[in-house]
Motif scaffolding. Sequence first.
Motif, PDB file in Angstrom:
ATOM      1  N   VAL A  15      -5.062 -12.751  -9.194  1.00  0.00           N
ATOM      2  CA  VAL A  15      -4.729 -11.896 -10.334  1.00  0.00           C
ATOM      3  C   VAL A  15      -3.715 -12.628 -11.205  1.00  0.00           C
ATOM      4  CG1 VAL A  15      -3.887  -9.626 -11.044  1.00  0.00           C
ATOM      5  CG2 VAL A  15      -5.038  -9.900  -8.824  1.00  0.00           C
ATOM      6  N   THR A  16      -4.075 -12.843 -12.464  1.00  0.00           N
ATOM      7  CA  THR A  16      -3.146 -13.582 -13.337  1.00  0.00           C
ATOM      8  C   THR A  16      -2.540 -12.683 -14.419  1.00  0.00           C
ATOM      9  OG1 THR A  16      -5.053 -14.325 -14.608  1.00  0.00           O
ATOM     10  CG2 THR A  16      -4.179 -15.845 -12.983  1.00  0.00           C
ATOM     11  N   ASP A  17      -3.027 -11.442 -14.530  1.00  0.00           N
ATOM     12  CA  ASP A  17      -2.375 -10.510 -15.463  1.00  0.00           C
ATOM     13  C   ASP A  17      -0.987 -10.202 -14.914  1.00  0.00           C
ATOM     14  OD1 ASP A  17      -4.187  -9.925 -17.554  1.00  0.00           O
ATOM     15  OD2 ASP A  17      -5.456  -8.906 -16.079  1.00  0.00           O
ATOM     16  N   PRO A  18       0.006 -10.131 -15.785  1.00  0.00           N
ATOM     17  CA  PRO A  18       1.353  -9.877 -15.279  1.00  0.00           C
ATOM     18  C   PRO A  18       1.455  -8.508 -14.592  1.00  0.00           C
ATOM     19  CG  PRO A  18       1.365 -10.411 -17.640  1.00  0.00           C
ATOM     20  CD  PRO A  18      -0.058 -10.294 -17.230  1.00  0.00           C
ATOM     21  N   ILE A  19       2.312  -8.442 -13.580  1.00  0.00           N
ATOM     22  CA  ILE A  19       2.518  -7.163 -12.891  1.00  0.00           C
ATOM     23  C   ILE A  19       3.380  -6.268 -13.787  1.00  0.00           C
ATOM     24  CG2 ILE A  19       3.606  -6.063 -10.879  1.00  0.00           C
ATOM     25  CD1 ILE A  19       2.980  -8.617  -9.302  1.00  0.00           C
ATOM     26  N   ALA A  20       2.901  -5.032 -14.020  1.00  0.00           N
ATOM     27  CA  ALA A  20       3.677  -4.093 -14.842  1.00  0.00           C
ATOM     28  C   ALA A  20       4.593  -3.260 -13.944  1.00  0.00           C
ATOM     29  CB  ALA A  20       2.746  -3.188 -15.627  1.00  0.00           C
ATOM     30  N   LYS A  21       4.031  -2.752 -12.844  1.00  0.00           N
ATOM     31  CA  LYS A  21       4.855  -1.946 -11.929  1.00  0.00           C
ATOM     32  C   LYS A  21       4.181  -1.813 -10.562  1.00  0.00           C
ATOM     33  CE  LYS A  21       2.952   2.387 -13.567  1.00  0.00           C
ATOM     34  NZ  LYS A  21       3.104   3.671 -14.142  1.00  0.00           N
ATOM     35  N   ILE A  22       4.967  -1.298  -9.643  1.00  0.00           N
ATOM     36  CA  ILE A  22       4.422  -1.013  -8.309  1.00  0.00           C
ATOM     37  C   ILE A  22       4.572   0.489  -8.083  1.00  0.00           C
ATOM     38  CG2 ILE A  22       4.804  -1.379  -5.834  1.00  0.00           C
ATOM     39  CD1 ILE A  22       5.568  -4.270  -6.543  1.00  0.00           C
ATOM     40  N   THR A  23       3.505   1.096  -7.573  1.00  0.00           N
ATOM     41  CA  THR A  23       3.594   2.529  -7.286  1.00  0.00           C
ATOM     42  C   THR A  23       3.658   2.687  -5.771  1.00  0.00           C
ATOM     43  OG1 THR A  23       1.211   2.755  -7.124  1.00  0.00           O
ATOM     44  CG2 THR A  23       2.185   3.034  -9.328  1.00  0.00           C
ATOM     45  N   GLY A  24       3.531   3.917  -5.302  1.00  0.00           N
ATOM     46  CA  GLY A  24       3.617   4.174  -3.861  1.00  0.00           C
ATOM     47  C   GLY A  24       2.639   3.348  -3.051  1.00  0.00           C
ATOM     48  N   ASN A  25       1.440   3.109  -3.591  1.00  0.00           N
ATOM     49  CA  ASN A  25       0.419   2.409  -2.782  1.00  0.00           C
ATOM     50  C   ASN A  25      -0.364   1.367  -3.571  1.00  0.00           C
ATOM     51  OD1 ASN A  25      -1.009   4.052  -4.448  1.00  0.00           O
ATOM     52  ND2 ASN A  25      -2.464   4.740  -2.889  1.00  0.00           N
ATOM     53  N   ALA A  26       0.121   0.951  -4.734  1.00  0.00           N
ATOM     54  CA  ALA A  26      -0.686   0.016  -5.536  1.00  0.00           C
ATOM     55  C   ALA A  26       0.190  -0.856  -6.428  1.00  0.00           C
ATOM     56  CB  ALA A  26      -1.651   0.815  -6.406  1.00  0.00           C
TER      57      ALA A  26
ATOM     58  N   THR B  31      -1.196  -3.827 -13.067  1.00  0.00           N
ATOM     59  CA  THR B  31      -0.959  -4.976 -13.952  1.00  0.00           C
ATOM     60  C   THR B  31      -0.901  -4.506 -15.410  1.00  0.00           C
ATOM     61  OG1 THR B  31      -3.322  -5.408 -13.694  1.00  0.00           O
ATOM     62  CG2 THR B  31      -1.814  -6.867 -12.535  1.00  0.00           C
ATOM     63  N   ALA B  32      -0.468  -5.428 -16.274  1.00  0.00           N
ATOM     64  CA  ALA B  32      -0.226  -5.073 -17.677  1.00  0.00           C
ATOM     65  C   ALA B  32      -1.473  -4.526 -18.373  1.00  0.00           C
ATOM     66  CB  ALA B  32       0.294  -6.297 -18.414  1.00  0.00           C
ATOM     67  N   ASP B  33      -2.667  -4.944 -17.901  1.00  0.00           N
ATOM     68  CA  ASP B  33      -3.898  -4.435 -18.536  1.00  0.00           C
ATOM     69  C   ASP B  33      -4.274  -3.044 -18.021  1.00  0.00           C
ATOM     70  OD1 ASP B  33      -4.581  -5.039 -15.971  1.00  0.00           O
ATOM     71  OD2 ASP B  33      -6.345  -6.240 -16.450  1.00  0.00           O
ATOM     72  N   GLY B  34      -3.409  -2.445 -17.180  1.00  0.00           N
ATOM     73  CA  GLY B  34      -3.630  -1.076 -16.701  1.00  0.00           C
ATOM     74  C   GLY B  34      -4.405  -0.991 -15.384  1.00  0.00           C
ATOM     75  N   THR B  35      -4.887  -2.144 -14.873  1.00  0.00           N
ATOM     76  CA  THR B  35      -5.649  -2.104 -13.612  1.00  0.00           C
ATOM     77  C   THR B  35      -4.708  -1.789 -12.438  1.00  0.00           C
ATOM     78  OG1 THR B  35      -7.047  -3.830 -14.514  1.00  0.00           O
ATOM     79  CG2 THR B  35      -7.256  -3.420 -12.159  1.00  0.00           C
ATOM     80  N   GLU B  36      -5.209  -0.909 -11.563  1.00  0.00           N
ATOM     81  CA  GLU B  36      -4.408  -0.529 -10.399  1.00  0.00           C
ATOM     82  C   GLU B  36      -5.121  -1.030  -9.152  1.00  0.00           C
ATOM     83  OE1 GLU B  36      -3.125   3.505 -10.793  1.00  0.00           O
ATOM     84  OE2 GLU B  36      -2.855   3.700  -8.619  1.00  0.00           O
ATOM     85  N   ARG B  37      -4.478  -1.857  -8.358  1.00  0.00           N
ATOM     86  CA  ARG B  37      -5.099  -2.360  -7.126  1.00  0.00           C
ATOM     87  C   ARG B  37      -4.346  -1.806  -5.923  1.00  0.00           C
ATOM     88  NH1 ARG B  37      -5.305  -6.299 -10.885  1.00  0.00           N
ATOM     89  NH2 ARG B  37      -7.325  -7.273 -11.269  1.00  0.00           N
ATOM     90  N   GLU B  38      -5.057  -0.990  -5.144  1.00  0.00           N
ATOM     91  CA  GLU B  38      -4.406  -0.355  -3.984  1.00  0.00           C
ATOM     92  C   GLU B  38      -4.189  -1.375  -2.871  1.00  0.00           C
ATOM     93  OE1 GLU B  38      -6.232   3.183  -2.583  1.00  0.00           O
ATOM     94  OE2 GLU B  38      -5.963   4.216  -4.495  1.00  0.00           O
ATOM     95  N   ILE B  39      -3.074  -1.265  -2.195  1.00  0.00           N
ATOM     96  CA  ILE B  39      -2.785  -2.181  -1.072  1.00  0.00           C
ATOM     97  C   ILE B  39      -2.091  -1.440   0.079  1.00  0.00           C
ATOM     98  CG2 ILE B  39      -2.643  -4.393  -2.276  1.00  0.00           C
ATOM     99  CD1 ILE B  39       0.411  -3.891  -2.480  1.00  0.00           C
ATOM    100  N   ASP B  40      -2.204  -2.035   1.267  1.00  0.00           N
ATOM    101  CA  ASP B  40      -1.489  -1.485   2.429  1.00  0.00           C
ATOM    102  C   ASP B  40      -0.227  -2.285   2.718  1.00  0.00           C
ATOM    103  OD1 ASP B  40      -3.765   0.258   3.093  1.00  0.00           O
ATOM    104  OD2 ASP B  40      -4.764  -1.641   3.609  1.00  0.00           O
ATOM    105  N   VAL B  41      -0.319  -3.617   2.464  1.00  0.00           N
ATOM    106  CA  VAL B  41       0.793  -4.510   2.828  1.00  0.00           C
ATOM    107  C   VAL B  41       1.138  -5.395   1.627  1.00  0.00           C
ATOM    108  CG1 VAL B  41       1.577  -6.323   4.422  1.00  0.00           C
ATOM    109  CG2 VAL B  41      -0.035  -4.580   5.224  1.00  0.00           C
ATOM    110  N   LEU B  42       2.436  -5.539   1.374  1.00  0.00           N
ATOM    111  CA  LEU B  42       2.876  -6.377   0.253  1.00  0.00           C
ATOM    112  C   LEU B  42       3.761  -7.507   0.798  1.00  0.00           C
ATOM    113  CD1 LEU B  42       3.269  -7.030  -2.707  1.00  0.00           C
ATOM    114  CD2 LEU B  42       4.951  -5.199  -2.852  1.00  0.00           C
ATOM    115  N   VAL B  43       3.302  -8.742   0.563  1.00  0.00           N
ATOM    116  CA  VAL B  43       4.092  -9.909   0.984  1.00  0.00           C
ATOM    117  C   VAL B  43       4.749 -10.503  -0.264  1.00  0.00           C
ATOM    118  CG1 VAL B  43       4.024 -12.214   2.000  1.00  0.00           C
ATOM    119  CG2 VAL B  43       2.504 -10.418   2.874  1.00  0.00           C
TER     120      VAL B  43
END
Length: 497
Positions: free
Chosen positions: A311-322, A325-337
């Motif tokens: 993913v090369t779009d800049p990160i806009a924010k992190i929510t409870g589970n995702a 990115t700046a283009d509005g896409t939300e990618r859900e995750i379980d683990v963040l390294v």
Amino acid sequence: MSRQVDVDHIVVGAGFGGLCTAIKLQEDGETDFVVLEKGPDVGGTWRDNTYPGATCDVPSQLYSYSFASYDWPSSYSPQPDIQAYIKQVAEESGTLDRFVFDTPAQDASWDDEAQRWTVRTPNGTWTSRTLTIAAGGLSEPRLPEIEGLETFQGEIFHSARWDHDVDLSGKRVAVIGTGASAIQIVPELQQTLAATGGHLDVYQRTAPWIIPRNDRPYSRLERAALRRVPGLQKLYRTGLYWAHEAYVPAFTIEPRIAAPARKVALANIKKGIKDPELRKKVTPTFGFGCKRVLRSNTYYPALDADNTELVTDPIAKITGNAIVTADGTEREIDVLVVATGFYTTELPVAEHVTGRSGRTLADRWRETGMAAYKGTTVPEFPNLFMLVGPNTGQGHTSMIFIIEAQVAYLRDALRRMRSERLSSIEPTEEATSAFNRSLQRRMRRTVWTTGGCDSWYLDAHGRNTTLWPRSTVDFRRRLASYDADAYRETRLEGAAR
Ligand SMILES: Cc1cc2nc3c(=O)[nH]c(=O)nc-3n(C[C@H](O)[C@H](O)[C@H](O)COP(=O)(O)OP(=O)(O)OC[C@H]3O[C@@H](n4cnc5c(N)ncnc54)[C@H](O)[C@@H]3O)c2cc1C
């Protein structure tokens, strides 16, 4: 606990730097010292960085002390082998009885009247004539400033504090960062997740230059030869040293010299990635060497795998589970390294060291920028030696070479203090500014300045306060002997010349 212990020398940190200091102090008969270490063991970097794939970027024979050879199993050592090496050297050195673990130095202050340092820890106070800070340049993990990071509900950890209790099988995992640690982690994670139906997102801000790593286990014959043939290990180390030193002109004088290495890096992309779009995304847009050049054969294939998305779009924010990115896409995750590196240009330890004039190293550096005399000593801070201090970093060779050069300088300074009966030494402001003026002048020619990148080598003012802009031969020569002319020296009371 309120015990107070008086010693001749205090060393803070038990990584390669602290251990080297302890061993050399002992060799010189300076046995009255203590090494204060906040962690539970020796090792520093190699005790803390246990992430999957953690490996050294410098060949084993070069990334080791010149005075302690080892039966290395492979050409580039993984973290467990390096940690085992440090532990073996520590045990054999006979110095471990003076290491105090689980004891963070909270603050250190110089008492000019007593001509002594006082170091406070939760386990007591130590005072000493000299203080060597070997707290590491890449030791304090840095988290990125991203909105909502603290609200993330899943598992989250920094690469340098890997949580081995987290089961990654079948999980959706995100790695933020594409630096030295990330490119080692990603191939390992990709394989684990591919085998268990999991998915990996890799968040890239800038693509690094990556050349192949000629990593391989040594054969039994090679290991036996390196162990038994007198002088062979030393000869091999010398060959490796000069092969690495050959990179210096490309980084510090003429970036065009790096053209062949740049070609190798571009071929590495072509070989590792089939998707043309992805190839474009991972092709660096800045000069070769401007950021640390990395080594991997497995990173690009891991990015090209079906279960990985870069993913090369800049990160806009992190929510409870995702991650959004700046283009509005939300990618859900379980683990963040979080593999976003360390505090490098504002060393955290500087806030807690107070010198002769009552101000801290950090106060001083807010005015002057992070700077020292020969990367090792600082005006206003008598008898203070910093290992891996300002402008001592290397992008192309072993930091252990630098550490040994600094410890040689410290030993020579102590010899002078003994022979001249000095209670303190401190570099003059004039010598320190002249040294740093020349260093920064030289820095202007380097690829780190001209290469068009923003890297962790630069401070908030764009000044490179981390790297050494000349050869390491030059560094060692400058630190080969203590230079009294550059110092203000105070004689012990009542001492005759
Ligand atoms: C992931 C990673 C990979 C690396 N790879 C390479 C490589 O390939 N080649 C290379 O040359 N270098 C590499 N480095 C740099 C590496 O840090 C140095 O090579 C070397 O290990 C530095 O040794 P050190 O003793 O100066 O610091 P460290 O190893 O960082 O040790 C510092 C010690 O000080 C302790 N400490 C810190 N603050 C305090 C305090 N207040 N009180 C008490 N103790 C304290 C820490 O707990 C730690 O044990 C790498 C670094 C990292 C993080």
